[in-house]
Write an enzyme that holds these catalytic residues in place. Structure first.
Site, PDB file in Angstrom:
ATOM      1  N   ARG A  32       0.941  -1.084  -0.002  1.00  0.00           N
ATOM      2  CA  ARG A  32      -0.030  -0.075  -0.062  1.00  0.00           C
ATOM      3  C   ARG A  32       1.013   1.200  -0.216  1.00  0.00           C
ATOM      4  O   ARG A  32       1.119   2.051  -0.960  1.00  0.00           O
ATOM      5  CB  ARG A  32      -1.056  -0.051   1.267  1.00  0.00           C
ATOM      6  CG  ARG A  32      -2.224   0.958   1.150  1.00  0.00           C
ATOM      7  CD  ARG A  32      -1.662   2.409   1.376  1.00  0.00           C
ATOM      8  NE  ARG A  32      -1.078   2.454   3.077  1.00  0.00           N
ATOM      9  CZ  ARG A  32      -0.594   3.630   3.423  1.00  0.00           C
ATOM     10  NH1 ARG A  32      -0.539   4.782   2.786  1.00  0.00           N
ATOM     11  NH2 ARG A  32      -0.115   3.655   4.586  1.00  0.00           N
TER      12      ARG A  32
ATOM     13  N   HIS B 278       5.182   4.490  12.715  1.00  0.00           N
ATOM     14  CA  HIS B 278       5.252   4.389  11.309  1.00  0.00           C
ATOM     15  C   HIS B 278       6.373   5.448  10.934  1.00  0.00           C
ATOM     16  O   HIS B 278       5.843   6.762  10.728  1.00  0.00           O
ATOM     17  CB  HIS B 278       3.907   4.724  10.672  1.00  0.00           C
ATOM     18  CG  HIS B 278       3.907   4.498   9.065  1.00  0.00           C
ATOM     19  ND1 HIS B 278       3.347   3.643   8.452  1.00  0.00           N
ATOM     20  CD2 HIS B 278       4.353   5.682   8.295  1.00  0.00           C
ATOM     21  CE1 HIS B 278       3.569   3.968   7.092  1.00  0.00           C
ATOM     22  NE2 HIS B 278       3.887   5.086   6.930  1.00  0.00           N
TER      23      HIS B 278
ATOM     24  N   HIS C 291       9.014   7.282   8.284  1.00  0.00           N
ATOM     25  CA  HIS C 291       9.766   7.561   7.144  1.00  0.00           C
ATOM     26  C   HIS C 291      11.379   7.659   7.271  1.00  0.00           C
ATOM     27  O   HIS C 291      11.630   8.510   8.211  1.00  0.00           O
ATOM     28  CB  HIS C 291       9.184   8.576   6.157  1.00  0.00           C
ATOM     29  CG  HIS C 291       7.599   8.205   5.719  1.00  0.00           C
ATOM     30  ND1 HIS C 291       7.394   8.054   4.325  1.00  0.00           N
ATOM     31  CD2 HIS C 291       6.476   7.767   6.321  1.00  0.00           C
ATOM     32  CE1 HIS C 291       6.223   7.538   4.197  1.00  0.00           C
ATOM     33  NE2 HIS C 291       5.710   7.331   5.334  1.00  0.00           N
TER      34      HIS C 291
ATOM     35  N   CYS D 229       4.408   9.730   0.840  1.00  0.00           N
ATOM     36  CA  CYS D 229       2.839  10.234   0.640  1.00  0.00           C
ATOM     37  C   CYS D 229       2.753  11.217  -0.529  1.00  0.00           C
ATOM     38  O   CYS D 229       3.512  12.276  -0.699  1.00  0.00           O
ATOM     39  CB  CYS D 229       2.567  11.105   1.831  1.00  0.00           C
ATOM     40  SG  CYS D 229       1.050  11.681   1.978  1.00  0.00           S
TER      41      CYS D 229
ATOM     42  N   ASN E 103       9.755   4.891   3.348  1.00  0.00           N
ATOM     43  CA  ASN E 103       9.578   4.211   4.378  1.00  0.00           C
ATOM     44  C   ASN E 103      10.822   3.514   4.924  1.00  0.00           C
ATOM     45  O   ASN E 103      11.924   3.011   4.229  1.00  0.00           O
ATOM     46  CB  ASN E 103       8.266   3.150   4.885  1.00  0.00           C
ATOM     47  CG  ASN E 103       6.937   3.761   4.362  1.00  0.00           C
ATOM     48  OD1 ASN E 103       6.410   4.065   5.291  1.00  0.00           O
ATOM     49  ND2 ASN E 103       6.607   4.003   3.311  1.00  0.00           N
TER      50      ASN E 103
END
Length: 314
Positions: free
Chosen positions: A15, A206, A208, A239, A248
């Site tokens: 994703r 999460h 990056h 993003c 990421n």
């Protein structure tokens, strides 16, 4: 602080990793999912039920979801950004959903065309719908440290968003460093403030790796006691609505760190490197992962220890 004995590693490459890329054919996505499962990953964010006009790479979300039955022992999830997205995901058979709320108004407007308060207001109906289907609803708090439009996000604002999300029915919360600016001290500071208010709510991270600080932030979070960690194969990601955001933290780099530190991830590092090579071929460009470039370190009988896995598949 001591390190945990094991973590729950969620793969977000299919994703978050692919959403910034040219659309990858369904067959290729399924090949990547197969490789990720073969490497031992058991929590995978498979797709996103979002506007196909805004994110063309996720236009086949329902088609991806229809194939997930092939791997029944995996916890599959999908990201949504609206009530309609949640309805579409549930209709497609995905009952573990991540709903994104940006803590910063600037990014919220760019991402979902609504301010933070309005987006937050949808947590309650989305959580209710998911729970009615027997599912699990996690809220991802984007731009938890900094916003490309508004600058630094105050910790008080993040804690307020987390508190309201939990009050509206969120089962878990994940803090996202959307543009890759957080350093270890800032990671721990925010985690402390969130945990002080909500000690019992599952809390994920999460990160990056835009400025090379992602893995350092993961280590800081592990030392703090966070065990739900997102990562993306090959370091893919970014993003589309946050200028300057890039990949990421790489799954294979996270696994390398954990395995060498005696932390169990349930994954095979050699299999992850193979999956990262496949992801690199699918997107048609070199990926940024150092472990993908260099591989695992040599391991023999004299240096095999806790958490260490073979280079090849088991």
């Amino acid at each position: 602080m001591s390190l945990p004995s094991q973590i729950s590693l969620r793969e977000v490459g299919p994703r978050d990793g692919l959403q910034n890329e040219r659309p990858v054919p369904l067959a290729a996505k399924l090949e990547l999912l197969e490789a990720l499962v073969a490497a031992g990953l058991r929590r995978i964010e498979a797709t996103a039920f979002v506007s196909p006009r805004a994110v063309p790479a996720m236009a086949d979300a329902a088609e991806v979801a229809a194939e997930l039955h092939r791997w029944p022992d995996v916890r599959w999830s999908a990201l949504v950004a609206s009530r309609n997205g949640a309805r579409r995901a549930l209709a497609a058979g995905v009952t573990e959903l991540e709903y994104v709320v940006s803590a910063a108004d600037g990014h919220s407007w760019a991402n979902v065309r609504r301010d933070t308060a309005t987006a937050l207001g949808d947590v309650a109906p989305i959580a209710a719908t998911v729970h009615a289907a027997g599912g699990f609803c996690e809220v991802i708090v984007a731009t938890a440290w900094d916003c490309p439009f508004d600058g630094p996000t105050s910790a008080d604002r993040v804690v307020r968003v987390v508190s309201e999300a939990i009050g509206m029915g969120a089962d878990a919360v994940c803090l996202a460093d959307t543009i890759g600016t957080a350093t270890p001290a800032r990671v721990v500071s925010l985690l402390e403030q969130v945990r002080d208010r909500h000690p019992d709510v599952p809390l994920g991270l999460h990160m990056h790796n835009t400025r090379g600080m992602g893995i350092a932030g993961v280590l800081a979070a592990l030392q703090f006691g966070v065990v739900d960690i997102d990562a993306s194969i090959g370091g893919l990601g970014g993003c589309p609505f946050a200028p300057g955001a890039s990949g990421n933290v790489a799954t294979e780099e996270t696994a390398y760190l954990c395995h060498d530190s005696g932390i169990e991830t349930g994954t095979d590092l050699g299999g992850l490197i193979e999956a990262a090579r496949l992801a690199q071929r699918l997107v048609g460009r070199p990926l940024d992962s150092g472990v993908l470039r260099a591989g695992d370190r040599p391991r023999g009988p004299s240096n095999s220890g806790p958490g260490v896995t073979k280079v090849g598949r088991p």
